[in-house]
Write a protein that holds these residues in place. Sequence first.
Motif, PDB file in Angstrom:
ATOM      1  N   ALA A   1       0.856  -1.341  -0.020  1.00 47.93           N
ATOM      2  CA  ALA A   1       0.066  -0.015   0.153  1.00 47.93           C
ATOM      3  C   ALA A   1       0.823   1.198  -0.088  1.00 47.93           C
ATOM      4  O   ALA A   1       2.070   1.233   0.205  1.00 47.93           O
ATOM      5  N   ALA A   2       0.320   2.334  -0.304  1.00 47.06           N
ATOM      6  CA  ALA A   2       1.110   3.694  -0.476  1.00 47.06           C
ATOM      7  C   ALA A   2       0.400   4.664   0.524  1.00 47.06           C
ATOM      8  O   ALA A   2      -0.753   4.472   0.737  1.00 47.06           O
ATOM      9  N   PRO A   3       1.045   5.671   0.813  1.00 44.41           N
ATOM     10  CA  PRO A   3       2.559   5.841   0.792  1.00 44.41           C
ATOM     11  C   PRO A   3       3.639   4.895   1.438  1.00 44.41           C
ATOM     12  O   PRO A   3       3.037   4.299   2.625  1.00 44.41           O
ATOM     13  N   THR A   4       4.713   4.668   1.048  1.00 49.40           N
ATOM     14  CA  THR A   4       5.456   3.897   1.952  1.00 49.40           C
ATOM     15  C   THR A   4       6.100   4.781   2.991  1.00 49.40           C
ATOM     16  O   THR A   4       5.781   6.039   2.765  1.00 49.40           O
ATOM     17  N   VAL A   5       6.789   4.363   3.805  1.00 52.58           N
ATOM     18  CA  VAL A   5       7.286   4.917   5.203  1.00 52.58           C
ATOM     19  C   VAL A   5       8.123   6.050   4.758  1.00 52.58           C
ATOM     20  O   VAL A   5       8.186   7.207   5.055  1.00 52.58           O
ATOM     21  N   PRO A   6       9.248   5.664   3.604  1.00 51.88           N
ATOM     22  CA  PRO A   6      10.116   6.950   3.435  1.00 51.88           C
ATOM     23  C   PRO A   6       9.516   7.868   2.445  1.00 51.88           C
ATOM     24  O   PRO A   6       9.699   9.040   2.628  1.00 51.88           O
ATOM     25  N   ALA A   7       8.693   7.514   1.665  1.00 51.32           N
ATOM     26  CA  ALA A   7       7.837   8.685   0.984  1.00 51.32           C
ATOM     27  C   ALA A   7       7.153   9.336   1.966  1.00 51.32           C
ATOM     28  O   ALA A   7       6.881  10.754   1.648  1.00 51.32           O
ATOM     29  N   ALA A   8       6.439   9.045   2.987  1.00 47.33           N
ATOM     30  CA  ALA A   8       5.619   9.665   4.032  1.00 47.33           C
ATOM     31  C   ALA A   8       6.839  10.793   4.812  1.00 47.33           C
ATOM     32  O   ALA A   8       6.059  11.836   4.940  1.00 47.33           O
ATOM     33  N   VAL A   9       7.847  10.422   4.999  1.00 47.34           N
ATOM     34  CA  VAL A   9       8.726  11.239   5.650  1.00 47.34           C
ATOM     35  C   VAL A   9       9.269  12.169   4.697  1.00 47.34           C
ATOM     36  O   VAL A   9       9.393  13.463   4.881  1.00 47.34           O
ATOM     37  N   ARG A  10       9.587  11.814   3.453  1.00 46.51           N
ATOM     38  CA  ARG A  10      10.009  13.094   2.645  1.00 46.51           C
ATOM     39  C   ARG A  10       8.852  13.822   2.216  1.00 46.51           C
ATOM     40  O   ARG A  10       8.997  15.330   2.152  1.00 46.51           O
ATOM     41  N   GLY A  11       7.663  13.452   2.226  1.00 44.98           N
ATOM     42  CA  GLY A  11       6.461  14.580   1.880  1.00 44.98           C
ATOM     43  C   GLY A  11       6.396  15.278   3.000  1.00 44.98           C
ATOM     44  O   GLY A  11       6.002  16.417   2.885  1.00 44.98           O
ATOM     45  N   LEU A  12       6.497  14.875   4.285  1.00 47.17           N
ATOM     46  CA  LEU A  12       6.363  15.645   5.487  1.00 47.17           C
ATOM     47  C   LEU A  12       7.389  16.788   5.640  1.00 47.17           C
ATOM     48  O   LEU A  12       7.234  17.916   5.855  1.00 47.17           O
ATOM     49  N   ALA A  13       8.789  16.502   5.284  1.00 46.74           N
ATOM     50  CA  ALA A  13       9.919  17.229   5.213  1.00 46.74           C
ATOM     51  C   ALA A  13       9.755  18.236   4.112  1.00 46.74           C
ATOM     52  O   ALA A  13       9.948  19.474   4.443  1.00 46.74           O
TER      53      ALA A  13
ATOM     54  N   ARG B   1      10.531  17.597  12.214  1.00 47.89           N
ATOM     55  CA  ARG B   1      10.852  16.810  13.586  1.00 47.89           C
ATOM     56  C   ARG B   1       9.964  15.848  13.579  1.00 47.89           C
ATOM     57  O   ARG B   1       8.654  15.917  13.875  1.00 47.89           O
ATOM     58  N   ILE B   2      10.316  14.811  12.743  1.00 50.55           N
ATOM     59  CA  ILE B   2       9.399  13.559  12.526  1.00 50.55           C
ATOM     60  C   ILE B   2       9.689  12.387  13.247  1.00 50.55           C
ATOM     61  O   ILE B   2      10.847  12.190  13.480  1.00 50.55           O
ATOM     62  N   ALA B   3       8.723  11.752  13.973  1.00 50.92           N
ATOM     63  CA  ALA B   3       8.945  10.646  14.740  1.00 50.92           C
ATOM     64  C   ALA B   3       8.058   9.451  13.906  1.00 50.92           C
ATOM     65  O   ALA B   3       7.270   9.646  13.300  1.00 50.92           O
ATOM     66  N   ILE B   4       8.708   8.301  14.172  1.00 52.43           N
ATOM     67  CA  ILE B   4       8.165   6.975  13.515  1.00 52.43           C
ATOM     68  C   ILE B   4       7.409   6.348  14.773  1.00 52.43           C
ATOM     69  O   ILE B   4       8.043   5.981  15.738  1.00 52.43           O
ATOM     70  N   ALA B   5       6.062   6.001  14.645  1.00 56.73           N
ATOM     71  CA  ALA B   5       5.225   5.154  15.447  1.00 56.73           C
ATOM     72  C   ALA B   5       5.278   3.693  15.012  1.00 56.73           C
ATOM     73  O   ALA B   5       4.718   3.751  13.753  1.00 56.73           O
ATOM     74  N   SER B   6       5.623   2.871  15.480  1.00 58.23           N
ATOM     75  CA  SER B   6       5.667   1.451  14.949  1.00 58.23           C
ATOM     76  C   SER B   6       4.529   0.808  15.149  1.00 58.23           C
ATOM     77  O   SER B   6       4.215   0.361  16.621  1.00 58.23           O
ATOM     78  N   TYR B   7       3.528   0.742  14.262  1.00 58.98           N
ATOM     79  CA  TYR B   7       2.286   0.173  14.194  1.00 58.98           C
ATOM     80  C   TYR B   7       2.498  -1.359  14.025  1.00 58.98           C
ATOM     81  O   TYR B   7       1.764  -1.819  13.110  1.00 58.98           O
TER      82      TYR B   7
END
Length: 307
Positions: free
Chosen positions: A228-240, A246-252
């Motif tokens: 599924a999309a977005p991937t985690v790297p893509a989501a980080v890039r989009g937020l940046a 200042r991005i945190a990863i919540a591990s679901y």
Amino acid sequence: MTAPAPEHPRELLPLDSTARLLTRITDQLGTQLSLVSLNGTRRPMHRTRQHARPAPVAGGTPAPTLVAVAHGSRDPRALRTVLELLDQVRELRPGLDVRLGHIELNQPLLPATLAAAGDGDAVLVPLLLSRGHHVKHDLPAAAAAAPALRSRIAAPLGPHPLLVEALHGRLLETGWDPEGGTSRSTAVVLAAAGSRDPDAATDTRRTARMLSDRLGGIPVVPAYASAAAPTVPAAVRGLAARGRHRIAIASYFTAPGRFATAAAAVAPGAAAAPLGAHPAMARLLLHRYDQAAGHGSPVTERLLASA
């Protein structure tokens, strides 16, 4: 005409009292055995132990077996984590028969667990966080292949407020402070496994909204490790790109594994641990069990897959 009382009433116990006494003794022995590991050492006690209560019994009938269904992983930490979570469940509900089955990759596999459970009643509780193929197809198929066992299938663990509490707690464990930056610079990526089933994405988006509310409105973007999309790297890039640096990863993820490790590796800041044996997870597992045991229908009639 009333039968005369025995000459020594204390020497005899009514049959129902004897049965209750034997049940209490059996439950106490089961509880003590659950605290002993396979190597003979004593498992650690948890604070939740003081709030333990007996397994529910209706009309003298034992409570259904709780079969926790984990996905399985090649990461050895995954099995250890699930076993620790189930230890917490046993401490919260002494006397309850709690068993583990895996969909793949780890022993015991679910069909073997169901076969060993015999011909009583069981509730299958998926240690999965959303609706998807495993919940909708694999678990009913496994239950149908064990017709001697009267099975019900509980809803997946998510979405639910207890999951949000566990996610929030794991974020705080990293030292991440949701108020440590400006509201325009802070965000969270909710890293999930991913599924082609649209209901799974719906469930994950709902959890993201609930976590955002818990964090006081900080944006939480769901992202996926596969399918599924977005991937985690893509989501980080989009937020940046939108100024959220200042991005945190919540591990679901229920337990450590390949996807959780990959998601943490792209975190520009804090990366929370998987949900694992967080106390809220143990309470949620029992909540799903109670829901299905209390008003669930046999698996051949209905699949409980909604929150």
